[in-house]
Write a protein that holds these residues in place. Structure first.
Motif, PDB file in Angstrom:
ATOM      1  N   PHE A 164      11.130   6.363   5.548  1.00 27.21           N
ATOM      2  CA  PHE A 164      11.143   5.132   6.330  1.00 27.21           C
ATOM      3  C   PHE A 164      10.156   5.209   7.495  1.00 27.21           C
ATOM      4  O   PHE A 164       9.529   4.216   7.850  1.00 27.21           O
ATOM      5  CB  PHE A 164      12.558   4.816   6.821  1.00 27.21           C
ATOM      6  CG  PHE A 164      12.678   3.499   7.528  1.00 27.21           C
ATOM      7  CD1 PHE A 164      11.964   2.372   7.106  1.00 27.21           C
ATOM      8  CD2 PHE A 164      13.508   3.372   8.613  1.00 27.21           C
ATOM      9  CE1 PHE A 164      12.087   1.155   7.768  1.00 27.21           C
ATOM     10  CE2 PHE A 164      13.636   2.158   9.282  1.00 27.21           C
ATOM     11  CZ  PHE A 164      12.923   1.054   8.850  1.00 27.21           C
ATOM     12  N   SER A 165       9.981   6.366   8.059  1.00 34.47           N
ATOM     13  CA  SER A 165       9.042   6.523   9.175  1.00 34.47           C
ATOM     14  C   SER A 165       7.613   6.143   8.776  1.00 34.47           C
ATOM     15  O   SER A 165       6.802   5.796   9.636  1.00 34.47           O
ATOM     16  CB  SER A 165       9.083   7.945   9.725  1.00 34.47           C
ATOM     17  OG  SER A 165       8.764   8.874   8.710  1.00 34.47           O
ATOM     18  N   ASP A 166       7.299   6.168   7.472  1.00 30.36           N
ATOM     19  CA  ASP A 166       5.976   5.748   7.001  1.00 30.36           C
ATOM     20  C   ASP A 166       5.730   4.258   7.239  1.00 30.36           C
ATOM     21  O   ASP A 166       4.591   3.797   7.207  1.00 30.36           O
ATOM     22  CB  ASP A 166       5.803   6.062   5.515  1.00 30.36           C
ATOM     23  CG  ASP A 166       5.823   7.556   5.228  1.00 30.36           C
ATOM     24  OD1 ASP A 166       5.323   8.332   6.068  1.00 30.36           O
ATOM     25  OD2 ASP A 166       6.340   7.949   4.164  1.00 30.36           O
ATOM     26  N   PHE A 167       6.797   3.501   7.488  1.00 28.45           N
ATOM     27  CA  PHE A 167       6.692   2.060   7.709  1.00 28.45           C
ATOM     28  C   PHE A 167       6.551   1.701   9.190  1.00 28.45           C
ATOM     29  O   PHE A 167       6.561   0.531   9.546  1.00 28.45           O
ATOM     30  CB  PHE A 167       7.920   1.338   7.134  1.00 28.45           C
ATOM     31  CG  PHE A 167       7.929   1.281   5.637  1.00 28.45           C
ATOM     32  CD1 PHE A 167       7.385   0.200   4.966  1.00 28.45           C
ATOM     33  CD2 PHE A 167       8.480   2.310   4.900  1.00 28.45           C
ATOM     34  CE1 PHE A 167       7.382   0.150   3.582  1.00 28.45           C
ATOM     35  CE2 PHE A 167       8.488   2.267   3.520  1.00 28.45           C
ATOM     36  CZ  PHE A 167       7.935   1.184   2.855  1.00 28.45           C
TER      37      PHE A 167
ATOM     38  N   SER B  97       9.968  -6.687  -8.789  1.00 28.14           N
ATOM     39  CA  SER B  97       8.855  -6.877  -7.846  1.00 28.14           C
ATOM     40  C   SER B  97       9.012  -6.018  -6.596  1.00 28.14           C
ATOM     41  O   SER B  97       8.107  -5.979  -5.768  1.00 28.14           O
ATOM     42  CB  SER B  97       8.767  -8.342  -7.410  1.00 28.14           C
ATOM     43  OG  SER B  97       8.502  -9.169  -8.503  1.00 28.14           O
ATOM     44  N   PHE B  98      10.182  -5.378  -6.459  1.00 31.94           N
ATOM     45  CA  PHE B  98      10.468  -4.597  -5.256  1.00 31.94           C
ATOM     46  C   PHE B  98      10.660  -3.122  -5.559  1.00 31.94           C
ATOM     47  O   PHE B  98      11.143  -2.761  -6.628  1.00 31.94           O
ATOM     48  CB  PHE B  98      11.746  -5.104  -4.564  1.00 31.94           C
ATOM     49  CG  PHE B  98      11.625  -6.467  -3.997  1.00 31.94           C
ATOM     50  CD1 PHE B  98      10.926  -6.692  -2.825  1.00 31.94           C
ATOM     51  CD2 PHE B  98      12.213  -7.547  -4.620  1.00 31.94           C
ATOM     52  CE1 PHE B  98      10.813  -7.950  -2.287  1.00 31.94           C
ATOM     53  CE2 PHE B  98      12.111  -8.814  -4.097  1.00 31.94           C
ATOM     54  CZ  PHE B  98      11.398  -9.015  -2.931  1.00 31.94           C
ATOM     55  N   ARG B  99      10.324  -2.329  -4.573  1.00 31.96           N
ATOM     56  CA  ARG B  99      10.750  -0.935  -4.520  1.00 31.96           C
ATOM     57  C   ARG B  99      11.738  -0.856  -3.378  1.00 31.96           C
ATOM     58  O   ARG B  99      11.689  -1.662  -2.445  1.00 31.96           O
ATOM     59  CB  ARG B  99       9.570   0.000  -4.265  1.00 31.96           C
ATOM     60  CG  ARG B  99       8.663   0.079  -5.481  1.00 31.96           C
ATOM     61  CD  ARG B  99       7.907   1.357  -5.668  1.00 31.96           C
ATOM     62  NE  ARG B  99       8.716   2.555  -5.498  1.00 31.96           N
ATOM     63  CZ  ARG B  99       8.267   3.666  -4.922  1.00 31.96           C
ATOM     64  NH1 ARG B  99       7.044   3.744  -4.453  1.00 31.96           N
ATOM     65  NH2 ARG B  99       9.043   4.725  -4.811  1.00 31.96           N
ATOM     66  N   THR B 100      12.607   0.124  -3.428  1.00 35.06           N
ATOM     67  CA  THR B 100      13.601   0.291  -2.368  1.00 35.06           C
ATOM     68  C   THR B 100      13.629   1.735  -1.893  1.00 35.06           C
ATOM     69  O   THR B 100      13.255   2.655  -2.624  1.00 35.06           O
ATOM     70  CB  THR B 100      15.014  -0.094  -2.855  1.00 35.06           C
ATOM     71  OG1 THR B 100      15.375   0.728  -3.960  1.00 35.06           O
ATOM     72  CG2 THR B 100      15.092  -1.561  -3.242  1.00 35.06           C
ATOM     73  N   LEU B 101      14.074   1.877  -0.680  1.00 37.56           N
ATOM     74  CA  LEU B 101      14.212   3.187  -0.063  1.00 37.56           C
ATOM     75  C   LEU B 101      15.561   3.194   0.650  1.00 37.56           C
ATOM     76  O   LEU B 101      15.778   2.415   1.578  1.00 37.56           O
ATOM     77  CB  LEU B 101      13.071   3.394   0.934  1.00 37.56           C
ATOM     78  CG  LEU B 101      12.922   4.742   1.600  1.00 37.56           C
ATOM     79  CD1 LEU B 101      12.618   5.819   0.576  1.00 37.56           C
ATOM     80  CD2 LEU B 101      11.797   4.670   2.628  1.00 37.56           C
ATOM     81  N   PRO B 102      16.518   4.021   0.208  1.00 35.81           N
ATOM     82  CA  PRO B 102      17.829   4.036   0.850  1.00 35.81           C
ATOM     83  C   PRO B 102      17.752   4.591   2.273  1.00 35.81           C
ATOM     84  O   PRO B 102      16.963   5.484   2.562  1.00 35.81           O
ATOM     85  CB  PRO B 102      18.677   4.934  -0.043  1.00 35.81           C
ATOM     86  CG  PRO B 102      17.743   5.654  -0.929  1.00 35.81           C
ATOM     87  CD  PRO B 102      16.423   4.958  -0.898  1.00 35.81           C
ATOM     88  N   LEU B 103      18.567   4.020   3.135  1.00 33.58           N
ATOM     89  CA  LEU B 103      18.642   4.464   4.526  1.00 33.58           C
ATOM     90  C   LEU B 103      19.995   5.102   4.793  1.00 33.58           C
ATOM     91  O   LEU B 103      20.979   4.804   4.116  1.00 33.58           O
ATOM     92  CB  LEU B 103      18.443   3.270   5.466  1.00 33.58           C
ATOM     93  CG  LEU B 103      17.094   2.571   5.377  1.00 33.58           C
ATOM     94  CD1 LEU B 103      17.107   1.305   6.211  1.00 33.58           C
ATOM     95  CD2 LEU B 103      15.991   3.506   5.832  1.00 33.58           C
TER      96      LEU B 103
ATOM     97  N   PRO C  46       0.799  -1.239   0.000  1.00 30.47           N
ATOM     98  CA  PRO C  46       0.000   0.000   0.000  1.00 30.47           C
ATOM     99  C   PRO C  46       0.829   1.287   0.000  1.00 30.47           C
ATOM    100  O   PRO C  46       0.363   2.313  -0.508  1.00 30.47           O
ATOM    101  CB  PRO C  46      -0.817  -0.111   1.294  1.00 30.47           C
ATOM    102  CG  PRO C  46      -0.875  -1.562   1.588  1.00 30.47           C
ATOM    103  CD  PRO C  46       0.397  -2.163   1.055  1.00 30.47           C
ATOM    104  N   LEU C  47       2.051   1.239   0.499  1.00 32.62           N
ATOM    105  CA  LEU C  47       2.895   2.444   0.524  1.00 32.62           C
ATOM    106  C   LEU C  47       3.700   2.633  -0.766  1.00 32.62           C
ATOM    107  O   LEU C  47       4.355   3.672  -0.937  1.00 32.62           O
ATOM    108  CB  LEU C  47       3.853   2.397   1.711  1.00 32.62           C
ATOM    109  CG  LEU C  47       3.225   2.464   3.095  1.00 32.62           C
ATOM    110  CD1 LEU C  47       4.284   2.240   4.179  1.00 32.62           C
ATOM    111  CD2 LEU C  47       2.529   3.795   3.297  1.00 32.62           C
TER     112      LEU C  47
END
Length: 144
Positions: A36-39, A105-111, A27-28
């Motif tokens: 990342f805080s959205d998770f 199949s993935f999205r990524t978000l760098p930390l 959903p995100l």
């Protein structure tokens, strides 16, 4: 093991970033300006490595920087983690060098969290290929 610590040479190769991996169907996945805080309310799918606490400890350290208290769902192996994330049941944290980064199949978000990558070899190993292998790996990593 500790008995080898003084018998090893090492060379630092790189510091690599950790990333949040989540399904394109999550959903995100389509949220603009995702952080990342959205998770925070989502499940963190993680490997339960027997009695070894390091994976959970590392994830908690990463999440604490973002003021997240992760809600874990542990899986017995890496493939189970990937399948759960791919099916939209949560997120996982992997290295930027993960083979799954190129999986559509993935999205990524760098930390903003890195870990070192080094090469190790025994000091008493006089194989002449070692310096060549080390310099070749360093060049490959720099080129990446």
């Amino acid at each position: 093991p500790d008995n080898y610590k003084n018998q090893l040479n090492s060379e630092h190769l790189a510091d690599i970033h950790r990333m949040v991996f989540f399904s394109i169907h999550h959903p995100l996945a389509m949220r603009e300006g995702l952080h990342f805080s959205d998770f925070a309310d989502e499940y963190c799918i993680a490997l339960k490595a027997g009695n070894h606490p390091e994976p959970e400890r590392t994830i908690r350290a990463i999440c604490s920087q973002y003021k997240i208290d992760p809600k874990f769902r542990f899986k017995p192996n890496h493939d189970s983690v990937i399948m759960a994330v791919q099916s939209g049941r949560g997120y996982c944290i992997l290295d930027e060098w993960s083979r799954n980064r190129s999986n559509s199949s993935f999205r990524t978000l760098p930390l903003d969290f890195t870990r070192p990558v080094s090469i190790f070899w025994r000091q008493n190993n006089e194989n002449p290929i070692i310096p060549l292998a080390v310099s070749t790996l360093q060049e490959l990593v720099r080129a990446e």
